[in-house]
Scaffold this motif. Structure first.
Motif, PDB file in Angstrom:
ATOM      1  N   GLY A 127       0.798  -1.512  -0.255  1.00 29.58           N
ATOM      2  CA  GLY A 127      -0.747   0.550   0.225  1.00 29.58           C
ATOM      3  C   GLY A 127       0.970   1.239  -0.394  1.00 29.58           C
ATOM      4  O   GLY A 127       2.084   1.005   0.037  1.00 29.58           O
ATOM      5  N   PRO A 128       0.227   2.716   0.248  1.00 34.31           N
ATOM      6  CA  PRO A 128       0.613   3.589  -0.343  1.00 34.31           C
ATOM      7  C   PRO A 128       1.517   4.424   1.239  1.00 34.31           C
ATOM      8  O   PRO A 128       2.582   5.382   1.228  1.00 34.31           O
ATOM      9  CB  PRO A 128       0.164   4.601   0.093  1.00 34.31           C
ATOM     10  N   ILE A 129       1.468   3.697   2.270  1.00 40.19           N
ATOM     11  CA  ILE A 129       1.741   3.607   3.646  1.00 40.19           C
ATOM     12  C   ILE A 129       3.484   3.419   3.357  1.00 40.19           C
ATOM     13  O   ILE A 129       4.436   4.715   3.863  1.00 40.19           O
ATOM     14  CB  ILE A 129       2.017   3.143   4.929  1.00 40.19           C
ATOM     15  N   GLY A 130       3.814   2.317   2.986  1.00 35.56           N
ATOM     16  CA  GLY A 130       5.176   1.881   3.332  1.00 35.56           C
ATOM     17  C   GLY A 130       5.829   2.607   2.027  1.00 35.56           C
ATOM     18  O   GLY A 130       6.835   3.320   1.973  1.00 35.56           O
ATOM     19  N   LYS A 131       5.336   3.314   0.622  1.00 34.72           N
ATOM     20  CA  LYS A 131       6.075   4.147  -0.394  1.00 34.72           C
ATOM     21  C   LYS A 131       5.985   5.749   0.471  1.00 34.72           C
ATOM     22  O   LYS A 131       7.270   5.964  -0.525  1.00 34.72           O
ATOM     23  CB  LYS A 131       4.919   4.018  -1.451  1.00 34.72           C
ATOM     24  N   VAL A 132       5.235   6.344   0.971  1.00 34.90           N
ATOM     25  CA  VAL A 132       5.425   6.857   1.853  1.00 34.90           C
ATOM     26  C   VAL A 132       6.411   6.926   2.342  1.00 34.90           C
ATOM     27  O   VAL A 132       8.132   7.813   2.738  1.00 34.90           O
ATOM     28  CB  VAL A 132       4.081   7.917   2.449  1.00 34.90           C
ATOM     29  N   LEU A 133       6.751   6.174   3.161  1.00 34.99           N
ATOM     30  CA  LEU A 133       8.013   6.285   4.308  1.00 34.99           C
ATOM     31  C   LEU A 133       9.211   5.813   3.442  1.00 34.99           C
ATOM     32  O   LEU A 133      10.527   6.697   4.386  1.00 34.99           O
ATOM     33  CB  LEU A 133       7.279   4.647   5.263  1.00 34.99           C
ATOM     34  N   ALA A 134       9.150   5.492   2.798  1.00 37.84           N
ATOM     35  CA  ALA A 134      10.901   4.822   2.021  1.00 37.84           C
ATOM     36  C   ALA A 134      10.603   5.922   1.227  1.00 37.84           C
ATOM     37  O   ALA A 134      12.321   6.715   1.268  1.00 37.84           O
ATOM     38  CB  ALA A 134      10.269   3.368   0.928  1.00 37.84           C
ATOM     39  N   PHE A 135      10.216   7.347   0.642  1.00 42.65           N
ATOM     40  CA  PHE A 135      10.126   8.187   0.020  1.00 42.65           C
ATOM     41  C   PHE A 135      11.164   8.930   1.073  1.00 42.65           C
ATOM     42  O   PHE A 135      11.523   9.802   0.576  1.00 42.65           O
ATOM     43  CB  PHE A 135       9.238   8.284  -0.594  1.00 42.65           C
ATOM     44  N   LEU A 136      10.470   9.371   1.906  1.00 50.47           N
ATOM     45  CA  LEU A 136      10.594  10.204   3.705  1.00 50.47           C
ATOM     46  C   LEU A 136      12.045   9.698   3.575  1.00 50.47           C
ATOM     47  O   LEU A 136      13.130  10.795   4.005  1.00 50.47           O
ATOM     48  CB  LEU A 136      10.004  10.215   4.369  1.00 50.47           C
ATOM     49  N   PHE A 137      11.965   8.042   4.512  1.00 49.04           N
ATOM     50  CA  PHE A 137      13.610   7.962   4.614  1.00 49.04           C
ATOM     51  C   PHE A 137      14.576   8.506   4.007  1.00 49.04           C
ATOM     52  O   PHE A 137      15.848   8.959   3.980  1.00 49.04           O
ATOM     53  CB  PHE A 137      13.929   6.590   5.071  1.00 49.04           C
ATOM     54  N   ALA A 138      14.954   8.681   2.231  1.00 49.72           N
ATOM     55  CA  ALA A 138      15.439   8.899   1.369  1.00 49.72           C
ATOM     56  C   ALA A 138      16.145  10.192   0.676  1.00 49.72           C
ATOM     57  O   ALA A 138      17.210  10.408   0.778  1.00 49.72           O
ATOM     58  CB  ALA A 138      14.986   8.060   0.029  1.00 49.72           C
ATOM     59  N   LEU A 139      15.111  10.887   1.186  1.00 52.15           N
ATOM     60  CA  LEU A 139      15.070  11.772   0.933  1.00 52.15           C
ATOM     61  C   LEU A 139      15.795  12.553   2.390  1.00 52.15           C
ATOM     62  O   LEU A 139      16.577  14.128   2.114  1.00 52.15           O
ATOM     63  CB  LEU A 139      13.480  13.145   0.914  1.00 52.15           C
ATOM     64  N   PHE A 140      15.189  12.222   3.673  1.00 49.21           N
ATOM     65  CA  PHE A 140      16.075  12.813   4.582  1.00 49.21           C
ATOM     66  C   PHE A 140      17.590  11.920   4.332  1.00 49.21           C
ATOM     67  O   PHE A 140      18.495  13.245   5.303  1.00 49.21           O
ATOM     68  CB  PHE A 140      15.292  12.698   6.032  1.00 49.21           C
ATOM     69  N   GLY A 141      18.473  11.404   4.036  1.00 49.64           N
ATOM     70  CA  GLY A 141      19.169  10.702   3.947  1.00 49.64           C
ATOM     71  C   GLY A 141      19.923  11.611   2.670  1.00 49.64           C
ATOM     72  O   GLY A 141      21.502  11.305   3.381  1.00 49.64           O
TER      73      GLY A 141
END
Length: 476
Positions: A127-141
């Motif tokens: 679902g979208p939850i995992g995709k949003v979490l992954a994007f946020l992690f990559a951005l802050f990383g």
């Protein structure tokens, strides 16, 4: 709140995995430091040892020297105990991150492995939850890689050298920045395999060199070592007086400072361990996860402990400089090494200062090259390879700027980004806990889990034919 959340996640994984960091530590250290690799035909870019070295390179940084000094100066000797607690619990978190990093890794167009929270959050959580979490992690990383992983480290190298050199020295911050610039460029422009080779050579030297210096100080002060341990344990639970305006600080300050410095020293919960683990040559996620959790053990239980004990046994806590300011951070650690080896103005004292300066320089450089890989993989997840070379060029330039300017705003923003990396990763880890538990249980339920494939034929499994495997009889 974030600090205690990280602590709670570590506790959950420790309970779920039945204290795997104790039960399998011996085997894990053997696999990481002695076996060092497995099936040469397995997918991956680096051996077990090289993947561990990259993770250690990125993790063992100025926080192991200056961060410990700051923690003890603010929270008192008891802060070291709570750093041990975060290290112990963090091993279970690091294990889980690495397991997921390998399990959900993919092969990019260059044939290199790519994995970490930016992969296992989106692919492991439907679902979208995992995709949003992954994007946020990559951005802050990506943001954090330029600050905490780069500019802050090179700036600390400049500070360490300035403190060690005479005031009228011809050596300038610009020269320091130029040296860092060249070394970082030569290393990271060659990609992960070159980073792996450099890390594998540098990490053992820098850790052994620093730990040997610390052990020398402890041997020379062995008569007060028992008292030092007693003080650490006593003040961990009494909130013993910290110094420099913090006299009478409550136990919560000691715990908070210990947790904060411990977690951000070993990075357990930030997700970076999963990125390094994904590059390893292995066909079994659990096996690499065991190797990866030794990184937290070496970082916190070994290196951080050495720094903390040197500060406590030498009695320098509470010292002030010529301006009447409290000595803290790396300056406190340097003062402790100088005092432990003879005192300021003596040959031994000069050697002590040299040990800390070299330690800071090598720790910082290793962190810079390790974090370049983390940032690159976070960027690659959403932009492909198109921006990798521009990223590397900018990253090298920032390593110079960090050495010659304060970059206070960048450091502040990147520090926040470093903490924000943990939020999506922690949420994802909690959601993926059943998967980590199931993979671990299935692996250790097999009677032949100690069997390692060695030079196996293509397509070999974890239990290849008898003539293509090596029996491992290492004890737990």
């Amino acid at each position: 709140m974030l600090i205690f959340t990280l602590f709670g996640v570590g506790l959950i994984f420790t309970i779920q995995l039945k204290g795997i960091q104790l039960r399998r530590l011996g085997y894990s250290l053997w696999l990481a430091l002695f076996k060092r690799g497995e099936n040469s035909d397995s997918e991956g870019d680096l051996s077990h040892y090289q993947a561990l070295s990259v993770a250690l390179a990125a993790t063992v940084g100025v926080g192991n020297i200056g961060g410990v000094g700051a923690a003890i100066a603010i929270g008192g000797p008891g802060a070291l105990f709570w750093m041990w607690v975060t290290g112990f619990l963090g091993m279970a978190t690091k294990y889980s991150e690495a397991l997921l990093g390998v399990k959900f890794r993919v092969t990019n167009k260059q044939g290199e492995q790519s994995g970490g929270p930016q992969r296992y959050l989106s692919d492991g959580i439907p679902g979208p939850i995992g995709k949003v979490l992954a994007f946020l992690f990559a951005l802050f990383g990506v943001i954090a890689s330029f600050g905490i992983g780069n500019a802050v480290q090179s700036g600390n190298v400049t500070s360490a050298l300035d403190a060690q050199l005479p005031a009228d020295s011809w050596w300038t911050p610009q020269l320091t920045g130029l040296v860092i610039f060249v070394l970082v460029a030569v290393t990271i422009l060659g990609g992960i395999k070159w980073i792996g080779h450099v890390s594998a050579a540098l990490v053992p030297f820098m850790i052994i060199f620093y730990v040997a210096g610390a052990l020398t100080v402890l041997v020379l002060n062995v008569d007060v070592l028992g008292t030092a341990f007693a003080t650490i344990f006593e003040q961990a639970f009494s909130g013993g007086a910290a110094v420099g305006g913090f006299t009478g600080s409550a136990i919560m300050l000691t715990i908070q400072i210990g947790f904060a410095r411990g977690i951000f020293s070993n990075e357990s919960g930030l997700g970076t361990g999963g990125i390094a683990a994904a590059a390893a040559k292995t066909d079994q996620p659990v096996r690499q996860a065991l190797v990866s959790m030794t990184q937290t053990f070496i970082d916190t239980i070994v290196v951080v402990t050495m720094t903390g004990l040197v500060i406590v046994v030498t009695g320098v806590l509470g010292a002030v400089d010529d301006a009447g300011e409290l000595v803290t951070s790396a300056s406190l650690t340097r003062l402790a090494f100088e005092e432990g080896l003879g005192g300021a103005g003596t040959t031994g004292g000069a050697i002590g200062g040299f040990i800390v300066a070299v330690g800071l320089a090598t720790f910082a450089f290793s962190t810079i090259i390790g974090w370049s890989y983390y940032g690159e993989k976070c960027l690659e997840r959403y932009t492909g390879r198109a921006l990798i070379w521009p990223y590397r060029v900018v990253y090298v330039l920032v390593s110079y700027l960090g050495a010659v300017t304060s970059l206070d705003l960048l450091w502040g923003l990147s520090d926040i980004a470093n903490g924000l990396m943990a939020l999506p990763n922690l949420i994802g880890l909690l959601m993926l806990t059943p998967l980590v538990y199931r993979e671990t249980k299935e692996f250790f339920a097999r009677p032949d889990w100690r069997l390692l494939p060695t030079n196996a034929v293509e397509g070999a499994t974890d239990t290849p034919p008898e003539d293509t495997r090596e029996l491992v009889t290492a004890r737990d």
